[in-house]
Scaffold this active site. Structure first.
Site, PDB file in Angstrom:
ATOM      1  N   ASP A   1       0.829  -1.199   0.000  1.00  0.00           N
ATOM      2  CA  ASP A   1       0.000   0.000   0.000  1.00  0.00           C
ATOM      3  C   ASP A   1       0.870   1.259   0.000  1.00  0.00           C
ATOM      4  O   ASP A   1       2.082   1.214   0.280  1.00  0.00           O
ATOM      5  CB  ASP A   1      -0.928  -0.013   1.220  1.00  0.00           C
ATOM      6  CG  ASP A   1      -2.292   0.597   0.926  1.00  0.00           C
ATOM      7  OD1 ASP A   1      -2.393   1.384  -0.031  1.00  0.00           O
ATOM      8  OD2 ASP A   1      -3.249   0.288   1.659  1.00  0.00           O
TER       9      ASP A   1
ATOM     10  N   ASP B   1     -10.473   1.800  -3.695  1.00  0.00           N
ATOM     11  CA  ASP B   1     -10.949   1.420  -2.369  1.00  0.00           C
ATOM     12  C   ASP B   1     -12.468   1.320  -2.323  1.00  0.00           C
ATOM     13  O   ASP B   1     -13.026   0.862  -1.322  1.00  0.00           O
ATOM     14  CB  ASP B   1     -10.476   2.435  -1.320  1.00  0.00           C
ATOM     15  CG  ASP B   1      -9.054   2.162  -0.851  1.00  0.00           C
ATOM     16  OD1 ASP B   1      -8.539   1.061  -1.111  1.00  0.00           O
ATOM     17  OD2 ASP B   1      -8.458   3.058  -0.219  1.00  0.00           O
TER      18      ASP B   1
END
Length: 734
Positions: free
Chosen positions: A467, A532
């Site tokens: 990430d 997301d």
């Protein structure tokens, strides 16, 4: 003959080494449709015919922009090359031009001894029709003094721009690019290609949620299935620029230039004598069959790369939206058991397993398994996941650090900033309570490599979800210069070294969702997390436009919970399953909360995905033009086998329509000369979706229909009216 021609995928590039450009660098006479071979007479005539009129109040001789367009080439737009030596401008006049052709490649080189520069340009055109350009600039000025700094002596070179450009003809009258934000990435925007520059810059230190991904210009009205299109993508994960620029006084056959490259901050790339700067790879594609042709070229090119994953993409369950930071072994083991029972092939443990990381306020940077949460390490979970026949994956965010962490307290100078963590008044603005780890610092880089290497080795981890949750602001490297360029190269080096130490390790590029999606990072990673947002309705268009560049197997797409945690929209399982089906499919959901009926639906969906995975992840992506024009209602997308023997299509409801029924829907990509059987695949066992209909079209009521491909391609079939968040999966076989 002064012309050199590259051919591939129906496209051609024609380069003239007779240095028509006023700067002395070769020019491109043509990029687009392959127009056949040239003999010497044709070559001379073609070069002559490429020169336009000398119009009023312009330089006295006709000229074309070179492959490094500058003012000497009569190019008044953003220069292909610019820089200075301690403030003194650089205006090259290239000499000793050489072009070395090899199979599918041209290597150009030239020098300007007076300016103290040499340049090499490498052009490659592959069988897919994708053209790549890289420039290598070298400072050849002699270092005449050891008493004075390079900058003071004027022998150092500050590079301001070094871009890759190609000419585009007047037929291109519209421009399309993409924009977006967190949880709503890659939204199309298009306009007339007016005079001036259509410039998309990213100064975020990563690709960016709003990054265009692809910039395309084309014939007015071009869509997914129609029109002539020229497109470009910058394969770089740091600051970058895409631009399409045209001017009213452009003469000759070309309206303007299309291209891009790295966006350099002042002083970021400084070359001492003998040093070189190599640009990121810039990718170009041409199509006379609309945006689907552009996608077909990019997808084929990507699939041919050595770094492209070859084995079937494992169905993945990520536990983030199931447990968030609540890491309890019994709960995670129950999820693992349920996942294995429905056919999941990979389970990923997300944030919260390390240091003091019980929430997102602290702990980032302390890459040691938390003994508080995991007293026996991760072994109990890893071992059980492996026993169940699944792979184990782990979430990391190595490039970020929080001030409330042991590593920050021990090494406050390991932050990418003009200050240190113990000087908070001079730090960049925090984001998600994070600062950026300075990977240009060799000690910081070595620490991260040691910790990641140790984790992968101890737990035999085959998959990392990597990430990157914030933009880089006021980034200053350990050498005191603007730091995005060096930071990006350091990230690449870290990924490369980790993969070299652990052959077979797969890495996902996640960046608060789709914030780092580009072919630079994907040369080192194996998929991206598109967004997301797991809202299946939002995901339909996010994925549609991500596929403009990337093939479906590189795009992570999971079934989330019934209520989306980003939009609060409630969506039924059949539509969530259909949205995930075409890409690298998975789950982001606590399936221990599912009843037996939902578990049976998920199991059926996974079985069908595995059965058709080879077609989904090796076929040609096709899309109807409804969504390309921004229309409401329903749309169609699909994947067609390379030999056109089979296809899967999704008929999707995006919004309500003023029309009661959609009428006939065409099936792009099929072979008009074949005969096909069309039937509905029931993904979840729920049958046809309910809606504003009493009796379905007759062919649907009968279960299937057989028709010539010409009918399906040109006329289509009457389709079931579907509400928003409903859809059908159609299987077509010859």
């Amino acid at each position: 003959m002064s012309l050199h021609v590259l051919r591939g995928g129906g496209a051609a590039l024609v380069v003239d080494d007779a240095a028509v450009g006023g700067s002395g660098y070769p020019v491109v006479l043509h990029w687009g449709r392959d127009v056949g071979t040239f003999d010497d007479a044709d070559a001379a005539a073609f070069a002559l015919a490429s020169m336009g009129a000398v119009v009023a109040n312009q330089p006295d001789t006709a000229g074309l922009p070179s492959l490094l367009p500058v003012e000497a080439d009569q190019w008044r737009g953003r220069p292909g090359l610019s820089g200075h030596r301690a403030g003194a401008a650089v205006h090259p006049r290239w000499r000793d031009v050489a072009v070395v052709p090899t199979e599918g490649q041209l290597r150009l080189s030239a020098a300007d001894p007076t300016a103290g520069l040499s340049v090499t340009t490498v052009l490659r055109l592959d069988a897919a029709g994708v053209l790549t350009i890289e420039h290598i600039l070298t400072n050849t000025a002699p270092n005449r003094t050891t008493q004075t700094s390079t900058a003071e002596s004027g022998e150092g070179l500050d590079v301001s721009t070094l871009l890759a450009y190609l000419p585009v003809p007047h037929e291109a009258g519209e421009v399309l690019d993409l924009t977006g934000r967190w949880s709503r990435e890659r939204s199309p925007q298009r306009s007339v290609w007016w005079h001036g520059g259509r410039v998309r810059e990213s100064r975020r230190g990563r690709t960016g949620h709003e990054a265009t991904l692809v910039m395309a210009v084309g014939s007015p009205g071009f869509g997914f299935r129609c029109g002539e299109v020229w497109a470009t993508h910058v394969g770089w994960s740091g600051d970058h620029v895409h631009l399409a620029e045209r001017h009213a006084d452009s003469a000759g056959p070309y309206a303007g230039l299309l291209g891009g490259g790295e966006l350099l901050r002042p002083g970021e790339v400084h070359l001492s004598p003998g040093e070189s700067y190599t640009t990121p790879t810039v990718y170009f594609a041409w199509s006379d069959t609309g945006l689907d042709g552009i996608s077909a070229a990019f997808h084929s090119h990507i699939r041919a790369r050595d770094s492209h994953p070859r084995r079937p993409r494992p169905v993945t369950l990520n536990v983030w939206e199931a447990v968030y930071f609540d890491h309890r072994l019994d709960r995670l083991l129950a999820i693992a058991e349920a996942a294995a029972a429905v056919g999941v092939e990979r389970l990923v443990l997300d944030d919260g397993w390390f240091g003091a990381r019980r929430d997102d306020h602290r702990g980032l940077g302390d890459w040691y398994v938390s003994t508080e949460v995991w007293p026996d390490g991760l072994h109990p979970l890893v071992d059980r996941v492996t026993e169940l026949g699944m792979e184990f994956g782990l979430w990391v965010e190595p490039e970020m650090v929080q001030s409330d962490s042991d590593i920050a307290r021990a090494h406050p100078d390991w932050v990418l900033a003009a200050a240190r963590l113990d000087e908070p008044e001079r730090l960049p603005p925090p984001s998600r309570r994070q600062q950026v780890f300075d990977l240009t610092n060799p000690e910081a880089w070595a620490y991260l490599l040691q910790r990641l290497d140790a984790l992968v080795a101890e737990y035999r981890i085959p998959y990392l979800k990597w990430d990157h949750n914030r933009d880089l602001l006021e980034a200053v490297g350990s050498d005191g210069r603007a730091g995005v360029h060096a930071q990006t190269l350091a990230v690449y080096a870290l990924l490369d070294e980790l993969k070299a130490r652990h052959p077979g390790l797969e890495i996902e590029s996640c960046s608060s969702g789709g914030g780092r999606v580009d072919l630079g990072v994907l040369a080192r990673t194996d998929r991206v997390w598109a967004s997301d947002c797991n809202d299946a309705l939002e995901r339909q268009l996010i994925q549609r436009w991500t596929q403009l560049l990337l093939p479906p197997e590189l795009i992570g797409s999971h079934i989330g919970p019934p209520r989306s945690h980003t939009t609060a929209r409630v969506i039924d399982l059949p539509f969530r399953a259909l949205t995930s089906f075409f890409n690298h499919a998975g789950l982001e959901w606590d399936i221990t909360e599912c009843d037996e009926a939902d578990l049976a639906r998920v199991r059926r969906w996974i079985q069908l995905h595995k059965r058709h995975r080879s077609l989904l992840h090796n076929g040609v992506t096709v899309r109807s033009d409804d969504a390309a024009a921004g229309s409401e209602g329903s749309t169609l997308h699909g994947v067609v086998a390379p030999d056109r023997s089979e296809a899967l299509y999704a008929w999707i409801g995006l919004a309500t329509s003023a029309d009661a029924a959609p009428g006939r829907v065409r099936f792009p990509g099929l072979d008009p000369e074949r005969r096909y059987r069309v039937e509905v695949l029931d993904l979840t066992g729920d049958g046809l979706p309910p809606g504003m209909w009493q009796v379905p079209p007759r062919w649907l009521a009968d279960g299937a229909v057989e028709l010539p491909g010409a009918v399906l391609v040109s006329l289509g079939l009457p389709m079931l009216p579907v509400h928003p968040m409903q859809g059908l999966l159609l299987h077509v076989r010859s």
